[in-house]
Design an enzyme around this catalytic site. Sequence first.
Site, PDB file in Angstrom:
ATOM      1  N   LYS A  52      11.055  25.423   7.754  1.00 42.32           N
ATOM      2  CA  LYS A  52      11.156  24.044   7.253  1.00 42.32           C
ATOM      3  C   LYS A  52      10.251  23.117   8.066  1.00 42.32           C
ATOM      4  O   LYS A  52       9.557  22.264   7.509  1.00 42.32           O
ATOM      5  CB  LYS A  52      12.623  23.573   7.308  1.00 42.32           C
ATOM      6  CG  LYS A  52      13.510  24.277   6.284  1.00 42.32           C
ATOM      7  CD  LYS A  52      14.999  24.018   6.459  1.00 42.32           C
ATOM      8  CE  LYS A  52      15.802  24.841   5.452  1.00 42.32           C
ATOM      9  NZ  LYS A  52      17.261  24.703   5.601  1.00 42.32           N
ATOM     10  N   GLN A  96      21.610  22.515   9.837  1.00 42.95           N
ATOM     11  CA  GLN A  96      21.544  23.890   9.332  1.00 42.95           C
ATOM     12  C   GLN A  96      22.931  24.544   9.401  1.00 42.95           C
ATOM     13  O   GLN A  96      23.620  24.464  10.414  1.00 42.95           O
ATOM     14  CB  GLN A  96      20.512  24.696  10.149  1.00 42.95           C
ATOM     15  CG  GLN A  96      20.217  26.078   9.615  1.00 42.95           C
ATOM     16  CD  GLN A  96      19.486  26.086   8.262  1.00 42.95           C
ATOM     17  OE1 GLN A  96      18.848  25.120   7.875  1.00 42.95           O
ATOM     18  NE2 GLN A  96      19.592  27.185   7.550  1.00 42.95           N
ATOM     19  N   ASP A 119      19.864  17.484   1.959  1.00 40.00           N
ATOM     20  CA  ASP A 119      20.455  18.734   1.465  1.00 40.00           C
ATOM     21  C   ASP A 119      21.313  18.494   0.216  1.00 40.00           C
ATOM     22  O   ASP A 119      21.657  19.438  -0.497  1.00 40.00           O
ATOM     23  CB  ASP A 119      21.378  19.343   2.532  1.00 40.00           C
ATOM     24  CG  ASP A 119      20.729  20.464   3.330  1.00 40.00           C
ATOM     25  OD1 ASP A 119      19.871  21.164   2.770  1.00 40.00           O
ATOM     26  OD2 ASP A 119      21.115  20.643   4.501  1.00 40.00           O
TER      27      ASP A 119
HETATM   28  N1  GUN Z   1      21.908  27.470   5.431  1.00 40.04           N
HETATM   29  C1  GUN Z   1      21.452  28.260   4.429  1.00 40.04           C
HETATM   30  N2  GUN Z   1      20.862  27.513   3.457  1.00 40.04           N
HETATM   31  C2  GUN Z   1      20.959  26.213   3.873  1.00 40.04           C
HETATM   32  C3  GUN Z   1      20.521  24.986   3.308  1.00 40.04           C
HETATM   33  O1  GUN Z   1      19.942  24.908   2.209  1.00 40.04           O
HETATM   34  N3  GUN Z   1      20.785  23.872   4.042  1.00 40.04           N
HETATM   35  C4  GUN Z   1      21.430  23.919   5.241  1.00 40.04           C
HETATM   36  N4  GUN Z   1      21.661  22.772   5.887  1.00 40.04           N
HETATM   37  N5  GUN Z   1      21.849  25.054   5.784  1.00 40.04           N
HETATM   38  C5  GUN Z   1      21.602  26.187   5.106  1.00 40.04           C
END
Ligand code: GUN
Length: 295
Positions: A52, A96, A119
């Site tokens: 990311k 995350q 998100d």
């Molecule tokens: N863990 C796995 N996929 C995601 C996501 O799309 N966002 C976040 N914050 N954590 C994750």
Amino acid sequence: MEILDGKRVSNDIKDEIAEAVKKMKDNGEKVPHLAAVIVGNDGASLTYVGSKVRACKRVGFESTLIQLPNTTSEVELLKTIAELNENPDIDGFIVQLPLPDQIDTQKVIMAIDPNKDVDGFHPTNFGKMALDMSTFIPATPFGNLELLERYNIETQGKRTVVVGRSHSVGRPMSILMGRKGFPGNCTVTQAHSRTKNIEDVIAEADIVISALGIPQFIKADMVKEGAVVIDVGITRVPDETKEKGYYITGDVDYENVSKKASYITPVPGGVGPMTIAMLLKNTLLARERHGAELT
Ligand code: GUN
């Protein structure tokens, strides 16, 4: 059969975002700034967050990575979130998941300012999504919609089976596929671990979206001829013969299912890169809204 090439499409989207950022810069505007918070050392989570942050660089965003130890308390994490909420330089941020056991994930999600929740996990944003209001759509379901749209796959009146009911993928996906519009207007079945005769349910689907995290769960004999198959599963399977000590596989027996499908996403190179591209898209949206508020 046509491959839904998430790698290629995500690159197209990143190019489009980079173009928008360049315009912002040329106009003397502030560029989008995404922050990511990670707690602990989970290998897969570190990889995702690293991707990311790299993607931010690729499109010209600013990024901030906040790495906290596995022993971080809930209070400490909530303090970090409050700081990000208050910081006018940060347009959007993510925490995350999963989080260590001592931290209540729901409390954390509730603490994020919905205007910075790129998100789309906060109940305010989730509710807006369900009510067809403009909001941040969770990145993985958003990426699946984008793939269906860019490959111009007919969804109206189709039977969609979403396998899995996680808050980040299965639940929002099932809502989005049933909404009015394109992609949407599907008749949606939400299947999960307690579904009886799940093979028969999947076999009725024109569109199968699997978000279980069980390697090779979807077999060729479960899938209707000509079905569209979207594989959200990304599982690391330990394998000493691989350099990294594992290989990545999806929920779908790709080799055999691809012979029956009309369209299918590979793993890796399907849904994964799309998720990152759509997180960037949400961050761009956050910046545009934030900028509009200030003018
Ligand atoms: N863990 C796995 N996929 C995601 C996501 O799309 N966002 C976040 N914050 N954590 C994750």
